[in-house]
Scaffold this motif. Sequence first.
Motif, PDB file in Angstrom:
ATOM      1  N   ALA A 158     -11.091  -7.025 -22.522  1.00  0.00           N
ATOM      2  CA  ALA A 158     -11.090  -8.427 -22.115  1.00  0.00           C
ATOM      3  C   ALA A 158     -10.077  -8.630 -20.992  1.00  0.00           C
ATOM      4  O   ALA A 158      -9.184  -7.801 -20.774  1.00  0.00           O
ATOM      5  CB  ALA A 158     -10.754  -9.329 -23.299  1.00  0.00           C
ATOM      6  N   ALA A 159     -10.208  -9.741 -20.285  1.00  0.00           N
ATOM      7  CA  ALA A 159      -9.313 -10.001 -19.155  1.00  0.00           C
ATOM      8  C   ALA A 159      -7.851 -10.083 -19.601  1.00  0.00           C
ATOM      9  O   ALA A 159      -6.955  -9.580 -18.919  1.00  0.00           O
ATOM     10  CB  ALA A 159      -9.736 -11.298 -18.450  1.00  0.00           C
ATOM     11  N   GLU A 199      -9.865 -15.668 -14.913  1.00  0.00           N
ATOM     12  CA  GLU A 199     -11.216 -15.882 -14.407  1.00  0.00           C
ATOM     13  C   GLU A 199     -11.522 -14.924 -13.266  1.00  0.00           C
ATOM     14  O   GLU A 199     -12.629 -14.390 -13.172  1.00  0.00           O
ATOM     15  CB  GLU A 199     -11.375 -17.335 -13.944  1.00  0.00           C
ATOM     16  CG  GLU A 199     -12.762 -17.676 -13.412  1.00  0.00           C
ATOM     17  CD  GLU A 199     -13.869 -17.441 -14.428  1.00  0.00           C
ATOM     18  OE1 GLU A 199     -14.993 -17.140 -14.007  1.00  0.00           O
ATOM     19  OE2 GLU A 199     -13.597 -17.560 -15.648  1.00  0.00           O
ATOM     20  N   ARG A 222     -12.366 -11.555 -14.668  1.00  0.00           N
ATOM     21  CA  ARG A 222     -13.740 -11.513 -15.199  1.00  0.00           C
ATOM     22  C   ARG A 222     -14.761 -11.382 -14.059  1.00  0.00           C
ATOM     23  O   ARG A 222     -15.774 -10.692 -14.194  1.00  0.00           O
ATOM     24  CB  ARG A 222     -14.018 -12.780 -16.015  1.00  0.00           C
ATOM     25  CG  ARG A 222     -13.158 -12.891 -17.273  1.00  0.00           C
ATOM     26  CD  ARG A 222     -13.575 -14.065 -18.133  1.00  0.00           C
ATOM     27  NE  ARG A 222     -12.600 -14.328 -19.167  1.00  0.00           N
ATOM     28  CZ  ARG A 222     -11.688 -15.293 -19.120  1.00  0.00           C
ATOM     29  NH1 ARG A 222     -11.657 -16.119 -18.077  1.00  0.00           N
ATOM     30  NH2 ARG A 222     -10.810 -15.451 -20.095  1.00  0.00           N
ATOM     31  N   PHE A 225     -14.814  -7.850 -13.182  1.00  0.00           N
ATOM     32  CA  PHE A 225     -15.615  -7.117 -14.166  1.00  0.00           C
ATOM     33  C   PHE A 225     -17.085  -7.125 -13.741  1.00  0.00           C
ATOM     34  O   PHE A 225     -17.758  -6.081 -13.732  1.00  0.00           O
ATOM     35  CB  PHE A 225     -15.492  -7.766 -15.545  1.00  0.00           C
ATOM     36  CG  PHE A 225     -14.184  -7.505 -16.255  1.00  0.00           C
ATOM     37  CD1 PHE A 225     -13.306  -6.541 -15.791  1.00  0.00           C
ATOM     38  CD2 PHE A 225     -13.845  -8.225 -17.393  1.00  0.00           C
ATOM     39  CE1 PHE A 225     -12.107  -6.291 -16.443  1.00  0.00           C
ATOM     40  CE2 PHE A 225     -12.651  -7.981 -18.055  1.00  0.00           C
ATOM     41  CZ  PHE A 225     -11.782  -7.011 -17.583  1.00  0.00           C
ATOM     42  N   GLN A 226     -17.587  -8.316 -13.405  1.00  0.00           N
ATOM     43  CA  GLN A 226     -18.998  -8.446 -13.034  1.00  0.00           C
ATOM     44  C   GLN A 226     -19.293  -7.711 -11.735  1.00  0.00           C
ATOM     45  O   GLN A 226     -20.359  -7.094 -11.588  1.00  0.00           O
ATOM     46  CB  GLN A 226     -19.351  -9.932 -12.895  1.00  0.00           C
ATOM     47  CG  GLN A 226     -19.305 -10.691 -14.213  1.00  0.00           C
ATOM     48  CD  GLN A 226     -19.547 -12.175 -14.031  1.00  0.00           C
ATOM     49  OE1 GLN A 226     -19.139 -12.760 -13.038  1.00  0.00           O
ATOM     50  NE2 GLN A 226     -20.190 -12.796 -15.004  1.00  0.00           N
ATOM     51  N   VAL A 228     -20.856  -4.860 -18.555  1.00  0.00           N
ATOM     52  CA  VAL A 228     -20.251  -6.052 -19.138  1.00  0.00           C
ATOM     53  C   VAL A 228     -21.105  -6.568 -20.279  1.00  0.00           C
ATOM     54  O   VAL A 228     -22.304  -6.272 -20.371  1.00  0.00           O
ATOM     55  CB  VAL A 228     -20.071  -7.164 -18.082  1.00  0.00           C
ATOM     56  CG1 VAL A 228     -19.059  -6.777 -17.024  1.00  0.00           C
ATOM     57  CG2 VAL A 228     -21.409  -7.537 -17.440  1.00  0.00           C
ATOM     58  N   GLU A 241     -20.297 -13.817 -22.042  1.00  0.00           N
ATOM     59  CA  GLU A 241     -20.259 -14.758 -20.933  1.00  0.00           C
ATOM     60  C   GLU A 241     -19.007 -15.608 -21.031  1.00  0.00           C
ATOM     61  O   GLU A 241     -18.385 -15.720 -22.094  1.00  0.00           O
ATOM     62  CB  GLU A 241     -21.502 -15.665 -20.934  1.00  0.00           C
ATOM     63  CG  GLU A 241     -22.814 -14.926 -20.705  1.00  0.00           C
ATOM     64  CD  GLU A 241     -24.006 -15.860 -20.689  1.00  0.00           C
ATOM     65  OE1 GLU A 241     -23.805 -17.056 -20.938  1.00  0.00           O
ATOM     66  OE2 GLU A 241     -25.129 -15.394 -20.424  1.00  0.00           O
ATOM     67  N   ASP A 261     -15.467 -17.105 -21.224  1.00  0.00           N
ATOM     68  CA  ASP A 261     -14.201 -16.563 -21.713  1.00  0.00           C
ATOM     69  C   ASP A 261     -14.391 -15.312 -22.560  1.00  0.00           C
ATOM     70  O   ASP A 261     -13.432 -14.560 -22.783  1.00  0.00           O
ATOM     71  CB  ASP A 261     -13.454 -17.623 -22.538  1.00  0.00           C
ATOM     72  CG  ASP A 261     -13.061 -18.822 -21.699  1.00  0.00           C
ATOM     73  OD1 ASP A 261     -13.060 -18.674 -20.461  1.00  0.00           O
ATOM     74  OD2 ASP A 261     -12.766 -19.888 -22.256  1.00  0.00           O
ATOM     75  N   LEU A 273     -16.423 -12.797 -21.828  1.00  0.00           N
ATOM     76  CA  LEU A 273     -16.916 -11.682 -21.025  1.00  0.00           C
ATOM     77  C   LEU A 273     -15.977 -10.482 -21.149  1.00  0.00           C
ATOM     78  O   LEU A 273     -14.759 -10.610 -21.014  1.00  0.00           O
ATOM     79  CB  LEU A 273     -17.021 -12.104 -19.558  1.00  0.00           C
ATOM     80  CG  LEU A 273     -17.617 -11.051 -18.620  1.00  0.00           C
ATOM     81  CD1 LEU A 273     -19.116 -10.952 -18.820  1.00  0.00           C
ATOM     82  CD2 LEU A 273     -17.315 -11.386 -17.170  1.00  0.00           C
ATOM     83  N   ARG A 274     -16.563  -9.298 -21.408  1.00  0.00           N
ATOM     84  CA  ARG A 274     -15.778  -8.067 -21.520  1.00  0.00           C
ATOM     85  C   ARG A 274     -16.436  -6.972 -20.695  1.00  0.00           C
ATOM     86  O   ARG A 274     -17.625  -7.049 -20.364  1.00  0.00           O
ATOM     87  CB  ARG A 274     -15.666  -7.628 -22.987  1.00  0.00           C
ATOM     88  CG  ARG A 274     -15.039  -8.663 -23.903  1.00  0.00           C
ATOM     89  CD  ARG A 274     -14.841  -8.114 -25.306  1.00  0.00           C
ATOM     90  NE  ARG A 274     -16.105  -7.693 -25.920  1.00  0.00           N
ATOM     91  CZ  ARG A 274     -16.195  -7.016 -27.066  1.00  0.00           C
ATOM     92  NH1 ARG A 274     -15.089  -6.692 -27.723  1.00  0.00           N
ATOM     93  NH2 ARG A 274     -17.373  -6.679 -27.555  1.00  0.00           N
ATOM     94  N   TRP A 275     -15.645  -5.928 -20.397  1.00  0.00           N
ATOM     95  CA  TRP A 275     -16.120  -4.836 -19.545  1.00  0.00           C
ATOM     96  C   TRP A 275     -15.664  -3.507 -20.135  1.00  0.00           C
ATOM     97  O   TRP A 275     -14.612  -3.430 -20.792  1.00  0.00           O
ATOM     98  CB  TRP A 275     -15.554  -5.013 -18.142  1.00  0.00           C
ATOM     99  CG  TRP A 275     -15.778  -3.862 -17.203  1.00  0.00           C
ATOM    100  CD1 TRP A 275     -16.882  -3.598 -16.471  1.00  0.00           C
ATOM    101  CD2 TRP A 275     -14.852  -2.815 -16.895  1.00  0.00           C
ATOM    102  NE1 TRP A 275     -16.716  -2.460 -15.718  1.00  0.00           N
ATOM    103  CE2 TRP A 275     -15.469  -1.958 -15.961  1.00  0.00           C
ATOM    104  CE3 TRP A 275     -13.556  -2.514 -17.327  1.00  0.00           C
ATOM    105  CZ2 TRP A 275     -14.839  -0.826 -15.449  1.00  0.00           C
ATOM    106  CZ3 TRP A 275     -12.919  -1.392 -16.821  1.00  0.00           C
ATOM    107  CH2 TRP A 275     -13.559  -0.562 -15.882  1.00  0.00           C
TER     108      TRP A 275
END
Length: 393
Positions: free
Chosen positions: A340-341, A357, A360, A363-364, A374, A377, A379, A381-383
């Motif tokens: 996570a961020a 943000e 994230r 990440f995308q 990823v 969506e 908050d 959103l993870r990678w």
Amino acid sequence: MLIFFASADIKPKHLKPWILGSSTVVLAVGKNQRQTAKQLKQTLGDVDQVSQLNFLSWMKQQTQPTAQLAVTIPSLNGSWQPDNLITDPVDYVNRVQKHVALVGGTGDGKSTLAQYFSTRIGGQVIVYDIDSAKDDWSWVEPGNLIGDGGLPEVNAAMKEALDHLEKMRVYRKEVSKDVPQEFARFYIGEEFPVLADCDNAPDWIKQHAKVGRKRKQFIMVLAQNDTAANFALEGDADILDTCFVRIRLGKKAQDYARSTLKNPQIEQWLKAGGKKRFMVDDLPCELDLSTWGTSAITPVSPVSEEVKPGVTADELLKTLEYPEHDIVEIGLKQSGEWIAAWKCHNLNRSLRNINLEDIRLMFQGLASRGIGEVEGEGDRLRWRIDQTHLDKL
């Protein structure tokens, strides 16, 4: 006058001399003051009239064709650079994950910058250009250069793009929310408002602007003027503000720095740099494409032209710069784990200067180039990245 009448004693029928004298003095002083006030008012009026005449005379002299007005502008030395300067507009667009509206006059370099983007942005490049010259888009697959048949051909291609956009909606709903890179598209519309005459143009630009990001369908539209009508968005001007990165070249950039940013220093900096300096949203950008040509261009890979298939972790890191380098380094150390961020903040001190943000968005951007994947969506959103992703690069 009241004092004067009060000086007479009615009953004894004689005057009081001291009251009579006082009233006479008051009358004399009052008359004198009234005359003085009248003269002062006339004098002030004359002074005001003279002042107006002098000002009008001065303005007439200053606005004559031979007049020379002194204008003070900020001084710039050869080494001055803006504090918020960026040098890679493609990286900026990848990070914010928005579409691109490219604005500039004839000869400002719109086509050159669009061609540069097409070799770097990733995804399958499709160009709408009814006035392309030989070798303008030589690295684009012949079937993806559309326009020889004029606007009817472009109009049909826009309908196909809308159909593909709908297929990606179905894919995300029924197969996976992560669209494979092989389905990613980067459309270039050169140039509006000519293409705005296509019947499908309004739907094409609006639909891609609103939902294209999640479906990996991005567009770049070129025009000479920055108005909603030029982009077939009349009545929907807010779409330009929320869904597009505005890149302004030449005089458009200078006017924006002066009238909107109220920054004459940036305006002078832009003028001094010629075509290599322009504005990306509110950020000054410097990118010299004068020696960049299309002769050595090879089609962009779905990942990045700098990343070769089957790279090692060290090879991958060498192709990246901060902050993506630090994020990928964390991902490789935590191989296969979802990150996570906020975890990037905790594990790397230098990344604490970047808000969550923006991380994230990176990440995308990494996932869109095949560097990891990823899930989630907003908050949540993870990678993550592991060896299987490296093997595919």
